[in-house]
Design a protein around this motif. Structure first.
Motif, PDB file in Angstrom:
ATOM      1  N   LEU A 374       0.834  -1.208   0.000  1.00 14.84           N
ATOM      2  CA  LEU A 374       0.000   0.000   0.000  1.00 14.84           C
ATOM      3  C   LEU A 374       0.870   1.261   0.000  1.00 14.84           C
ATOM      4  O   LEU A 374       0.661   2.175  -0.806  1.00 14.84           O
ATOM      5  N   PHE A 375       1.870   1.298   0.882  1.00 12.88           N
ATOM      6  CA  PHE A 375       2.744   2.473   0.959  1.00 12.88           C
ATOM      7  C   PHE A 375       3.505   2.670  -0.361  1.00 12.88           C
ATOM      8  O   PHE A 375       3.672   3.797  -0.836  1.00 12.88           O
ATOM      9  N   GLY A 376       3.958   1.555  -0.939  1.00 13.04           N
ATOM     10  CA  GLY A 376       4.679   1.635  -2.210  1.00 13.04           C
ATOM     11  C   GLY A 376       3.795   2.202  -3.313  1.00 13.04           C
ATOM     12  O   GLY A 376       4.229   3.034  -4.110  1.00 13.04           O
ATOM     13  N   LEU A 377       2.545   1.741  -3.336  1.00 12.51           N
ATOM     14  CA  LEU A 377       1.606   2.225  -4.348  1.00 12.51           C
ATOM     15  C   LEU A 377       1.376   3.730  -4.196  1.00 12.51           C
ATOM     16  O   LEU A 377       1.400   4.481  -5.178  1.00 12.51           O
ATOM     17  N   ILE A 378       1.177   4.170  -2.956  1.00 14.64           N
ATOM     18  CA  ILE A 378       0.935   5.598  -2.696  1.00 14.64           C
ATOM     19  C   ILE A 378       2.148   6.431  -3.137  1.00 14.64           C
ATOM     20  O   ILE A 378       2.004   7.474  -3.772  1.00 14.64           O
ATOM     21  N   SER A 379       3.348   5.921  -2.820  1.00 13.03           N
ATOM     22  CA  SER A 379       4.567   6.631  -3.233  1.00 13.03           C
ATOM     23  C   SER A 379       4.609   6.792  -4.739  1.00 13.03           C
ATOM     24  O   SER A 379       4.907   7.863  -5.263  1.00 13.03           O
ATOM     25  N   ARG A 402       5.229   9.302   8.959  1.00 10.81           N
ATOM     26  CA  ARG A 402       5.221  10.629   8.343  1.00 10.81           C
ATOM     27  C   ARG A 402       5.229  10.496   6.821  1.00 10.81           C
ATOM     28  O   ARG A 402       5.802   9.557   6.271  1.00 10.81           O
ATOM     29  N   ILE A 403       4.559  11.416   6.175  1.00  8.86           N
ATOM     30  CA  ILE A 403       4.547  11.458   4.715  1.00  8.86           C
ATOM     31  C   ILE A 403       5.380  12.664   4.297  1.00  8.86           C
ATOM     32  O   ILE A 403       5.168  13.770   4.793  1.00  8.86           O
ATOM     33  N   GLU A 404       6.329  12.426   3.394  1.00 12.95           N
ATOM     34  CA  GLU A 404       7.182  13.520   2.929  1.00 12.95           C
ATOM     35  C   GLU A 404       7.129  13.630   1.418  1.00 12.95           C
ATOM     36  O   GLU A 404       6.916  12.641   0.718  1.00 12.95           O
ATOM     37  N   GLU A 484      -9.927   3.308   3.810  1.00 11.46           N
ATOM     38  CA  GLU A 484      -9.638   4.298   4.854  1.00 11.46           C
ATOM     39  C   GLU A 484      -8.414   5.136   4.494  1.00 11.46           C
ATOM     40  O   GLU A 484      -8.348   6.321   4.800  1.00 11.46           O
ATOM     41  N   PHE A 485      -7.458   4.525   3.832  1.00  8.50           N
ATOM     42  CA  PHE A 485      -6.296   5.292   3.379  1.00  8.50           C
ATOM     43  C   PHE A 485      -6.678   6.341   2.349  1.00  8.50           C
ATOM     44  O   PHE A 485      -6.056   7.396   2.277  1.00  8.50           O
ATOM     45  N   GLY A 486      -7.698   6.029   1.550  1.00  8.11           N
ATOM     46  CA  GLY A 486      -8.190   7.020   0.588  1.00  8.11           C
ATOM     47  C   GLY A 486      -8.665   8.275   1.320  1.00  8.11           C
ATOM     48  O   GLY A 486      -8.315   9.403   0.965  1.00  8.11           O
ATOM     49  N   HIS A 487      -9.458   8.073   2.388  1.00 10.79           N
ATOM     50  CA  HIS A 487      -9.884   9.221   3.212  1.00 10.79           C
ATOM     51  C   HIS A 487      -8.657   9.905   3.811  1.00 10.79           C
ATOM     52  O   HIS A 487      -8.572  11.132   3.848  1.00 10.79           O
ATOM     53  N   LEU A 654       0.918   7.454 -16.747  1.00  9.26           N
ATOM     54  CA  LEU A 654       0.390   7.040 -15.450  1.00  9.26           C
ATOM     55  C   LEU A 654       0.857   8.011 -14.358  1.00  9.26           C
ATOM     56  O   LEU A 654       0.085   8.411 -13.488  1.00  9.26           O
ATOM     57  N   ASP A 655       2.138   8.379 -14.431  1.00  8.61           N
ATOM     58  CA  ASP A 655       2.663   9.365 -13.471  1.00  8.61           C
ATOM     59  C   ASP A 655       1.869  10.659 -13.541  1.00  8.61           C
ATOM     60  O   ASP A 655       1.512  11.250 -12.522  1.00  8.61           O
ATOM     61  N   GLU A 656       1.611  11.061 -14.764  1.00  5.71           N
ATOM     62  CA  GLU A 656       0.908  12.326 -14.973  1.00  5.71           C
ATOM     63  C   GLU A 656      -0.510  12.226 -14.401  1.00  5.71           C
ATOM     64  O   GLU A 656      -1.009  13.164 -13.777  1.00  5.71           O
ATOM     65  N   THR A 657      -1.157  11.060 -14.571  1.00  8.57           N
ATOM     66  CA  THR A 657      -2.519  10.870 -14.059  1.00  8.57           C
ATOM     67  C   THR A 657      -2.526  10.928 -12.531  1.00  8.57           C
ATOM     68  O   THR A 657      -3.403  11.541 -11.927  1.00  8.57           O
ATOM     69  N   GLY A 658      -1.535  10.287 -11.918  1.00  9.80           N
ATOM     70  CA  GLY A 658      -1.420  10.325 -10.456  1.00  9.80           C
ATOM     71  C   GLY A 658      -1.240  11.742  -9.951  1.00  9.80           C
ATOM     72  O   GLY A 658      -1.886  12.171  -8.996  1.00  9.80           O
TER      73      GLY A 658
END
Ligand SMILES: [Zn+2]
Length: 699
Positions: A374-379, A402-404, A484-487, A654-658
């Motif tokens: 999950l963390f990898g996907l968010i990154s 922490r998110i940086e 919940e991570f989406g929220h 895909l990067d651009e969409t994110g």
């Protein structure tokens, strides 16, 4: 610095002091903060020497109320995750004071007047759009709260509110009492053929508690639903179906003396009062009032949306039903399938078609692999990194991160979150995201970064063969975590500097599930799953054959399920839009009409589901039940942009969409209308095609 004499709930200098906060701190802190907030309100409502401005009016008011909100947020959070008798007592003692404060604030005419002055001032035109929106939202809320009515009508408005609150409470009490009162005692175990052992054990224990022999069932979901789903004995299914479908209605009297729990009158009264409220506020109907702060524009628009969805889902629902009927007849010997056979036959058909167990799936989802995935996907999606961080916590299981964001000038803190994954004694059920602190630019010019609580109730790690095995998540739990991570991302990746519209604050109610449901989609993505699964024993990723079965099972009977949600939504919308509560036509007439038009399997005439439809009669969903499907359309359509990027080759696209999703949806939060954000991301209005496709239906 904290000394023994300071109250840790009043320390706002850094992270909440979960290591020091004790129940005895609550009352003094809350009283002090309410007093300070009241002072600020008094100053804010005093006639201004000069013109009303953002800085001299909104800022001080926000400062004072934010502290109260944060401190109470901590108490509220602890009460949900670490319930103790002492904490509960102080929570219950202080809660009415908090409610009273916010209610007074919402009805404060002097403040309403000041907001109007600010709106009319020269200062207003120069405000940033986010600030303009905060002022407009405040004015809207005052108006919907009856602040603009003449005195006589204001009195009536208040009466209506109180009466509605009373009737809603009565409504849910009736449902609860009728649910608790019903008991079905089965004496012969042979009659329970088909039921799983744990369900039987619970029923046996329930009987014992009442000093009876046999197996006792109630109308609580975990008790009655397994009968509908598994009991081979048809009469038993019918019996409990009837009891449940007539609960808290005039029909309820046939199995007990339940007339006193009949909700018919409460429903009629509530609809009349809501209609009166709407007319007082000068709206055409209560549905119009309900939609005023929402994304959907008009009731007509919502009805059109629902009917369109019904039209498209209908052929699939008909096919689902035909298959089920044929299966029931051929394999189960049920020639005339009834409402009480549907769950039973469906369960048997599901087992036959998609034979795989939840247990088998679980073994591929050990917690460390899932969380890292999950963390990898968010990154990858949003260009941020998530790393462990330190904070005082309320339980040793709780982790803090922490998110940086990496920029030109090194890494920069974006937000932080607590992750409290496991179920335990004293922790409330379910999963949720809550904000511990919202993002804003303080008067000192410093950015206050957002902090979130992410709370789940998953199985903790357990010892297997003398070794501690990581927690294994069901696929549903993985989906919940992503949801919940989406929220959480919506709250933490915001870039808005104004507290009232940063993150999820100020987001329209029917759009708030967009980022959460959006994230769920990734749990069905083959590539994503490959990266976040590893069999607990072999380390192998999820096999393709199992994945295919899971995917097929996901859309099982999606046509019928869609129609059912549409039916509920349309009943809700019509009751609050074009139903005249004073006419001869009854609520049941309207329910029957909607069912005749939209259901493929019309429930029996004794079905009184609306008598326990707490969402709209005792919850906040009146003329709002459509939101579930509405937000699903948005999230599916947003996700489709990512699917399209992958189809077109992925990579930079895909990067651009994110980045675009981050910029146009997550970063802007409630600072502009959700429809504008959606269009900025997608380049067009939302369409329902992606939702249909994700549910295995053709657009
Ligand atoms: Zn949600």
């Amino acid at each position: 610095m904290t000394t023994e004499t300071t109250n840790p709930l009043l320390d706002f200098s850094g992270l909440p002091r979960f290591d020091l906060i004790r129940p005895e701190h609550v009352t003094p802190a809350i009283e002090q903060l309410i007093a300070a907030a009241r002072d600020a309100v008094r100053q804010a409502e005093a006639p201004a020497a000069g013109p009303v401005t953002w800085d001299n009016f909104v800022v001080p008011l926000e400062e004072a109320t934010e502290r109260l909100g944060r401190a109470w947020g901590i108490v509220n959070h602890l009460n949900h995750v670490m319930d103790t008798p002492e904490l509960r007592a102080t929570y219950n003692e202080n809660q009415p004071k908090i409610t009273e404060f916010w209610t007074e604030l919402g009805q404060n005419e002097a403040l309403f007047d000041k907001y109007k002055q600010l709106r009319a001032s020269g200062d207003f035109a120069n405000l940033a759009p986010a600030r303009k929106r905060i002022v407009e939202n405040a004015l809207r809320d005052f108006r919907l709260g009856g602040a603009e009515l003449p005195d006589k009508q204001k009195e009536r408005f208040a009466e209506i509110q109180e009466e509605q609150a009373r009737l809603s409470t009565r409504f849910s009490e009736n449902v609860l009492d009728a649910t608790n009162d019903y008991k079905l005692l089965v004496a012969d175990e042979a009659d329970l053929s088909g039921l799983p052992d744990d369900v039987k054990a619970a029923a046996r224990a329930a009987a014992e508690r009442d000093g009876k022999t046999g197996w006792q069932f109630s109308l609580h979901f975990p008790s009655y639903f397994p009968i509908l789903q598994f009991a081979d004995k048809r009469e038993l299914r019918e019996q409990i179906y009837r009891a449940n479908a007539t609960k808290a209605s005039e029909m309820g009297a046939v199995f007990s003396e339940l007339e006193k729990w009949d909700n018919t009158g409460n429903i009629a009264q509530l609809l009349k009062l809501r209609d009166e409220e709407a007319k007082l506020l000068d709206f055409q109907s209560f549905a119009h009032v309900s939609l005023e702060p929402k994304m959907a524009e008009t009731p007509e628009h919502v009805i059109e949306f629902l009917e369109d969805l019904a039209r498209r889902a209908r052929p699939y629902a008909e096919k689902d039903l035909a298959e089920l009927r044929a299966f029931a007849q051929e394999e189960l010997g049920i020639a005339d399938m009834q409402a009480w056979d549907v769950a039973y036959a469906s369960e048997k058909l599901r087992e036959k078609r998609y034979a795989f167990s939840a247990q088998e799936v679980k073994e591929y989802f050990p917690e460390p692999k899932v969380v890292a995935g999950l963390f990898g996907l968010i990154s990858k999606l949003f260009g941020v990194t998530i790393a462990p961080d330190d904070a005082p916590v309320w339980h040793p299981d709780v982790r803090f991160y922490r998110i940086e964001k990496n920029g030109h000038s090194g890494s920069q803190l974006v937000g932080q979150f607590y992750l409290d994954l496991y179920a335990r004694q004293g922790k409330g059920q379910g999963a949720w995201m809550d904000d511990a602190r919202g993002r804003r630019l303080t008067t000192g010019g410093i950015v206050q970064t957002p902090i979130a609580y992410l709370t789940c109730n998953f199985t903790p790690p357990a010892e297997v063969d003398g070794k501690l095995q990581p927690s294994l998540f069901t696929h549903d739990e993985v989906t919940t975590l992503f949801h919940e991570f989406g929220h959480g991302l919506h709250h933490m990746l915001t870039e808005v500097d104004e507290l009232s519209v940063s993150g999820i604050s100020g987001v329209e109610w029917d759009a708030v599930e967009l980022p959460s449901q959006f994230m769920e989609n990734f749990c069905w993505e083959w590539d994503v799953l490959q990266g976040m699964t590893a069999h607990v024993k072999t380390g192998e990723p999820l096999p393709r054959a199992l994945y295919d079965k899971m995917l097929a099972a996901k859309n099982f009977q999606s046509g019928m399920q869609t129609l059912r949600q549409v039916e509920f939504s349309l009943i809700d919308m019509h009751l609050h839009y074009d139903f005249d509560p004073t006419s001869q036509k009854t609520v049941q007439d309207l329910v029957d009409e909607v069912r005749t038009r939209f259901s493929v399997l019309i429930p029996p005439s004794f079905n009184r589901f609306q008598h326990s439809f707490g969402h709209i009669f005792a919850g906040g969903y009146a003329a709002g039940y459509y939101s579930y499907k509405w937000a699903e359309v948005l999230s599916a359509d947003a996700y489709a942009a990512f699917e399209e990027a992958v189809e077109a080759g992925g990579g930079s696209l895909l990067d651009e969409t994110g980045k675009r999703f981050h910029r146009e949806i997550l970063a802007v939060g409630g600072s502009r209308p959700a429809l504008e954000s959606f269009k900025a991301f997608r380049g067009r209005e939302p369409t329902i095609d992606a939702l249909l496709r994700h549910n295995g239906m053709q657009a």
